[in-house]
Scaffold this motif. Sequence first.
Motif, PDB file in Angstrom:
ATOM      1  N   GLU A 343     -53.537 -19.599  -1.171  1.00  0.00           N
ATOM      2  CA  GLU A 343     -52.309 -20.126  -0.584  1.00  0.00           C
ATOM      3  C   GLU A 343     -51.085 -19.549  -1.284  1.00  0.00           C
ATOM      4  O   GLU A 343     -50.097 -19.166  -0.646  1.00  0.00           O
ATOM      5  N   ALA A 347     -48.345 -16.910   0.404  1.00  0.00           N
ATOM      6  CA  ALA A 347     -46.922 -17.255   0.441  1.00  0.00           C
ATOM      7  C   ALA A 347     -46.078 -16.166  -0.226  1.00  0.00           C
ATOM      8  O   ALA A 347     -44.991 -15.827   0.253  1.00  0.00           O
ATOM      9  N   GLN A 350     -45.227 -13.302   1.938  1.00  0.00           N
ATOM     10  CA  GLN A 350     -44.151 -13.553   2.882  1.00  0.00           C
ATOM     11  C   GLN A 350     -42.766 -13.434   2.244  1.00  0.00           C
ATOM     12  O   GLN A 350     -41.756 -13.332   2.942  1.00  0.00           O
ATOM     13  N   THR A 351     -42.723 -13.453   0.909  1.00  0.00           N
ATOM     14  CA  THR A 351     -41.429 -13.377   0.209  1.00  0.00           C
ATOM     15  C   THR A 351     -41.308 -12.108  -0.635  1.00  0.00           C
ATOM     16  O   THR A 351     -40.496 -12.051  -1.557  1.00  0.00           O
ATOM     17  N   ASP A 358     -37.725 -22.563  -1.694  1.00  0.00           N
ATOM     18  CA  ASP A 358     -38.352 -22.997  -0.442  1.00  0.00           C
ATOM     19  C   ASP A 358     -39.829 -22.646  -0.408  1.00  0.00           C
ATOM     20  O   ASP A 358     -40.633 -23.407   0.142  1.00  0.00           O
ATOM     21  N   MET A 359     -40.193 -21.521  -0.994  1.00  0.00           N
ATOM     22  CA  MET A 359     -41.604 -21.121  -1.027  1.00  0.00           C
ATOM     23  C   MET A 359     -42.434 -22.121  -1.835  1.00  0.00           C
ATOM     24  O   MET A 359     -43.528 -22.524  -1.434  1.00  0.00           O
ATOM     25  N   LEU A 361     -41.841 -25.283  -2.321  1.00  0.00           N
ATOM     26  CA  LEU A 361     -41.962 -26.542  -1.590  1.00  0.00           C
ATOM     27  C   LEU A 361     -42.843 -26.421  -0.351  1.00  0.00           C
ATOM     28  O   LEU A 361     -43.293 -27.438   0.185  1.00  0.00           O
ATOM     29  N   SER A 362     -43.089 -25.208   0.103  1.00  0.00           N
ATOM     30  CA  SER A 362     -43.882 -25.013   1.325  1.00  0.00           C
ATOM     31  C   SER A 362     -45.388 -25.061   1.091  1.00  0.00           C
ATOM     32  O   SER A 362     -46.159 -25.116   2.051  1.00  0.00           O
ATOM     33  N   LEU A 363     -45.816 -25.040  -0.164  1.00  0.00           N
ATOM     34  CA  LEU A 363     -47.253 -24.933  -0.484  1.00  0.00           C
ATOM     35  C   LEU A 363     -47.919 -26.304  -0.385  1.00  0.00           C
ATOM     36  O   LEU A 363     -47.935 -27.080  -1.336  1.00  0.00           O
ATOM     37  N   SER A 364     -48.477 -26.598   0.765  1.00  0.00           N
ATOM     38  CA  SER A 364     -49.036 -27.926   1.019  1.00  0.00           C
ATOM     39  C   SER A 364     -50.286 -28.201   0.182  1.00  0.00           C
ATOM     40  O   SER A 364     -50.482 -29.324  -0.294  1.00  0.00           O
ATOM     41  N   ASP A 367     -49.370 -29.033  -3.334  1.00  0.00           N
ATOM     42  CA  ASP A 367     -48.893 -30.411  -3.410  1.00  0.00           C
ATOM     43  C   ASP A 367     -50.068 -31.382  -3.437  1.00  0.00           C
ATOM     44  O   ASP A 367     -50.042 -32.371  -4.187  1.00  0.00           O
TER      45      ASP A 367
END
Length: 515
Positions: A343, A347, A350-351, A358-359, A361-364, A367
């Motif tokens: 994951e 991500a 993509q960056t 933001d990247m 915080l996007s890692l579900s 989390d």
Amino acid sequence: MAFITAYWSLDGIIVLMTFILTVYFYMTYKFNYWKKRGVLHALPISIFGNFTDCLLLKRSPGYLLKDIYDQGKGMPYVGFYILDKPFLMIRDRNLIKNVLIKDFNYFNDRYCTPDITDSLAYTNLFFIKNPTWKLLRTKLTPNFTSRKLKQTFELMLKCSDNLDTYLESLSLEDKDVELEMKDLSSKFFMNIIATTAFGLNVDSLNNPDNEFRKYGKQIFEIGILHGYDFLMVLFIPSLVHFMSAKVYNKKVTDFLRNLFWQTITERIKSGEKRNDFIDIFIELKTSYGDQNSETGFKFDGDHLLAQAASFFAASFETSSTTVSFTLYELAKHPEIQDRLRKEILDALDQTDGKITYDMVLSLSYLDMVVSEVLRMYPALPFLDRVTTETYKIPDSDLVLEKNTPISISLLGVHYDPEYFPNPDEFDPERFTEENKRNRSSYVYLPFGDGPHTCIGIRMGLLQVKLGIITILRKYEVIPSEKTLIPMVIEPTSSMTAPLGGTIYLNVHKINNNGN
């Protein structure tokens, strides 16, 4: 001739026995307090109540409270005693809601209390009492918005780069190197708190003997004396002054005071803005420093320094413990580690390989992993409150007297199979969106809840995730010969800490494909 009998030795025995019996009856006369009120209670086993093993430093208090929680199965609450003081353990989730939120006005203070001479602890946000707490919380809360955190994140990224550079210097390619993860992560977070809260660029990774790290370690060091300091502050505040218990000792206090005000003075003189907490403290001092509240609190002197000191203490210790336990569980569960790394790498693709706010915080799945670690290893494994007024528990005949200590065992609810089946298993799937929706509320409380919720929750989670990403994107962790399996919790610490405060793991660098 002796005073009582014909023999001095016999007189001595009589006096000694009389003294022992007097102390015993004095300490135990309250042990029927909960029985009189019809409350199920853990049976005291000595004059120390239910707290003997903790006072002997044989058991961490968080795990003792979990035992008491388990003894009250099926009951909304259970009584227990610390020395001769009656405490009430709240078990029912609706009562937990009442204490933390709905009836907050009756429980708006924590029971724990440092000594008034320990100024950096006594007046910081965690310990301070109402009404000053409300004033302080109101002024500090706006500084933890998403906009502020995005600005602070840029400072964190420099610390992430330093960690990456340090790990590269260890030459971990094609070999396993045993590292102590608590030490590694604490150095990383010490750098973060130095730059965000004190405006300093320190390099604890390459210079572990710097003064900032030296004094920071003293606050939560593992040991008998420090173990008693925290036991007194958290559970027996009536003895804090008598035992000279301190959260911040004199050397730490003097160091932080000199450092803080030197930095404040230089920053005001230069007019520099770094988007760190020093900017915030200057603003508070400028706007409110001359305003005394009704309780005498003002945003200046040690009152202001105390807030920086609380961030200093809490931020690096809780975050480094969480990262260490996360890496420990991932080392034991390589399939979870591989999924999380995928994951992270996806991500980063993509960056263009850059870690962004933001990247992160996007890692579900990240989390979910961190949430499960905080379920199993909450940094502070209990919540405490005290009744500020007489309080009748809803739907019962029980009336709590003013100044009754209230405990909520996070380990109790976090390991309750009613809410978390197979609670000893590490399972991030508990925190899918669906499972979170289907779970009862007020049974997952690693940061507390209600008005006293940890003010730095978002910053704490952000820096924890940043540390994990920085390590896992290039490195794999696996158990070493020194890895404790199963985990053993340090009995002298009131926080959740591994035995000896150490977690050893083997680390090696993976190739660019994450294999």
